[in-house]
Structures are given as C-alpha cells and as structure tokens.
Design a protein around this motif. Sequence first.
Motif, PDB file in Angstrom:
ATOM      1  N   UNK A 117      38.360 -87.037  10.029  1.00  0.00           N
ATOM      2  CA  UNK A 117      37.508 -87.054  11.221  1.00  0.00           C
ATOM      3  C   UNK A 117      37.492 -85.681  11.891  1.00  0.00           C
ATOM      4  N   UNK A 118      36.461 -85.424  12.634  1.00  0.00           N
ATOM      5  CA  UNK A 118      36.283 -84.153  13.336  1.00  0.00           C
ATOM      6  C   UNK A 118      37.371 -83.959  14.388  1.00  0.00           C
ATOM      7  N   UNK A 119      37.999 -82.781  14.356  1.00  0.00           N
ATOM      8  CA  UNK A 119      39.017 -82.409  15.342  1.00  0.00           C
ATOM      9  C   UNK A 119      38.895 -80.908  15.579  1.00  0.00           C
ATOM     10  N   UNK A 120      38.417 -80.491  16.766  1.00  0.00           N
ATOM     11  CA  UNK A 120      38.246 -79.063  17.024  1.00  0.00           C
ATOM     12  C   UNK A 120      39.573 -78.320  17.104  1.00  0.00           C
ATOM     13  N   UNK A 121      39.528 -77.017  16.884  1.00  0.00           N
ATOM     14  CA  UNK A 121      40.730 -76.174  16.969  1.00  0.00           C
ATOM     15  C   UNK A 121      41.337 -76.277  18.361  1.00  0.00           C
ATOM     16  N   UNK A 122      42.647 -76.311  18.402  1.00  0.00           N
ATOM     17  CA  UNK A 122      43.358 -76.361  19.675  1.00  0.00           C
ATOM     18  C   UNK A 122      43.603 -77.756  20.213  1.00  0.00           C
ATOM     19  N   UNK A 123      43.090 -78.766  19.532  1.00  0.00           N
ATOM     20  CA  UNK A 123      43.282 -80.148  19.969  1.00  0.00           C
ATOM     21  C   UNK A 123      44.244 -80.826  19.006  1.00  0.00           C
ATOM     22  N   UNK A 124      45.312 -81.424  19.522  1.00  0.00           N
ATOM     23  CA  UNK A 124      46.231 -82.150  18.634  1.00  0.00           C
ATOM     24  C   UNK A 124      45.487 -83.275  17.908  1.00  0.00           C
ATOM     25  N   UNK A 125      45.765 -83.420  16.636  1.00  0.00           N
ATOM     26  CA  UNK A 125      45.042 -84.417  15.850  1.00  0.00           C
ATOM     27  C   UNK A 125      45.267 -85.827  16.385  1.00  0.00           C
ATOM     28  N   UNK A 126      46.358 -86.051  17.110  1.00  0.00           N
ATOM     29  CA  UNK A 126      46.620 -87.377  17.681  1.00  0.00           C
ATOM     30  C   UNK A 126      45.502 -87.803  18.628  1.00  0.00           C
ATOM     31  N   UNK A 127      44.791 -86.842  19.225  1.00  0.00           N
ATOM     32  CA  UNK A 127      43.694 -87.175  20.137  1.00  0.00           C
ATOM     33  C   UNK A 127      42.540 -87.863  19.407  1.00  0.00           C
ATOM     34  N   UNK A 128      42.405 -87.602  18.114  1.00  0.00           N
ATOM     35  CA  UNK A 128      41.333 -88.196  17.321  1.00  0.00           C
ATOM     36  C   UNK A 128      41.503 -89.712  17.253  1.00  0.00           C
ATOM     37  N   UNK A 129      42.732 -90.181  17.321  1.00  0.00           N
ATOM     38  CA  UNK A 129      43.017 -91.618  17.205  1.00  0.00           C
ATOM     39  C   UNK A 129      42.479 -92.427  18.377  1.00  0.00           C
ATOM     40  N   UNK A 130      42.365 -91.811  19.528  1.00  0.00           N
ATOM     41  CA  UNK A 130      42.021 -92.549  20.742  1.00  0.00           C
ATOM     42  C   UNK A 130      40.555 -92.948  20.772  1.00  0.00           C
ATOM     43  N   UNK A 131      40.330 -94.220  21.003  1.00  0.00           N
ATOM     44  CA  UNK A 131      38.971 -94.715  21.164  1.00  0.00           C
ATOM     45  C   UNK A 131      38.720 -95.102  22.609  1.00  0.00           C
ATOM     46  N   UNK A 132      37.475 -95.125  23.012  1.00  0.00           N
ATOM     47  CA  UNK A 132      37.168 -95.399  24.420  1.00  0.00           C
ATOM     48  C   UNK A 132      37.461 -96.831  24.863  1.00  0.00           C
ATOM     49  N   UNK A 133      37.621 -97.735  23.924  1.00  0.00           N
ATOM     50  CA  UNK A 133      37.837 -99.140  24.289  1.00  0.00           C
ATOM     51  C   UNK A 133      39.197 -99.668  23.839  1.00  0.00           C
ATOM     52  N   UNK A 134      40.092 -98.794  23.439  1.00  0.00           N
ATOM     53  CA  UNK A 134      41.408 -99.221  22.957  1.00  0.00           C
ATOM     54  C   UNK A 134      42.089-100.136  23.968  1.00  0.00           C
ATOM     55  N   UNK A 135      42.676-101.204  23.458  1.00  0.00           N
ATOM     56  CA  UNK A 135      43.408-102.143  24.304  1.00  0.00           C
ATOM     57  C   UNK A 135      42.562-103.285  24.827  1.00  0.00           C
ATOM     58  N   UNK A 136      41.256-103.201  24.696  1.00  0.00           N
ATOM     59  CA  UNK A 136      40.399-104.272  25.203  1.00  0.00           C
ATOM     60  C   UNK A 136      40.572-105.545  24.381  1.00  0.00           C
ATOM     61  N   UNK A 137      40.589-106.667  25.073  1.00  0.00           N
ATOM     62  CA  UNK A 137      40.774-107.962  24.416  1.00  0.00           C
ATOM     63  C   UNK A 137      39.700-108.970  24.812  1.00  0.00           C
ATOM     64  N   UNK A 138      38.645-108.539  25.467  1.00  0.00           N
ATOM     65  CA  UNK A 138      37.648-109.482  25.944  1.00  0.00           C
ATOM     66  C   UNK A 138      36.521-109.768  24.952  1.00  0.00           C
TER      67      UNK A 138
END
Length: 118
Positions: free
Chosen positions: A24-45
Amino acid sequence: MVMVLRGEVPVILQPAAHAQYKGAYCPAGVPFAEVRRGPLDGHTEYAVRPDADGGVPPVMSFDGGRFAYEYDGHDARGRAVYRYAPRLSPAHQGIMDGVAEVYAEHALKQLKAQEGGR
C-alpha cells in the motif's frame, strides 16, 4: 450495539493486517504502521447478510466507496471481522499525503525547538 436481524452477522471493523496493507502507498517520513489505520476501525454498528452458501461479502465499502474493508474471518464472538484495505480504498493516498504533512510539520517544529534551545 447494532440491531442484528435474523440471518444477519454482526461486523467489527479492524485495522489492516499484513495481507491488506502489503504494497500500500506510504509516503516518505511516515511510519508504515500508519497505513494500517482505517477511518472506521473499531466500529461495530454494521451487519452483513450471508449468501445462500453462508459466505459473507468479501469487501465492504463506505462513504460512497472511498474506503474499503476486506473480510478476514470471524472473531470469538461470532462477528465477521473486516480489515481496512488501503489498496482498495480510493481515498487512501490523499489521507496518507495529509498524514505526511502532519509528520513533516511536527519534525520542523522539533527542529526549530532544538535550534532555539541552543
């Protein structure tokens, strides 16, 4: 808590695992762990209705298709686990570019603070 109708399976949205974020796309200077985060993570509805064979949809999309989550099995509570899929999410690159700006601003502030402290 989501209201699950008969035949439906509750869903939980989770950050991407290796299968989803590999390449997946990950710009220079950004830890690759940031790529994992999605805008709806944790939602259960949310809930899905399995097809006649009992399978659930392989991908769920949100916000008009801007964000995608990929099916990754069931958890111990019987919920269908969907993981953020950055490679399938059209908005991912724009979000990561924004994250890169925040990291760059933070690095610049730290540099200025170090220079001012000398």
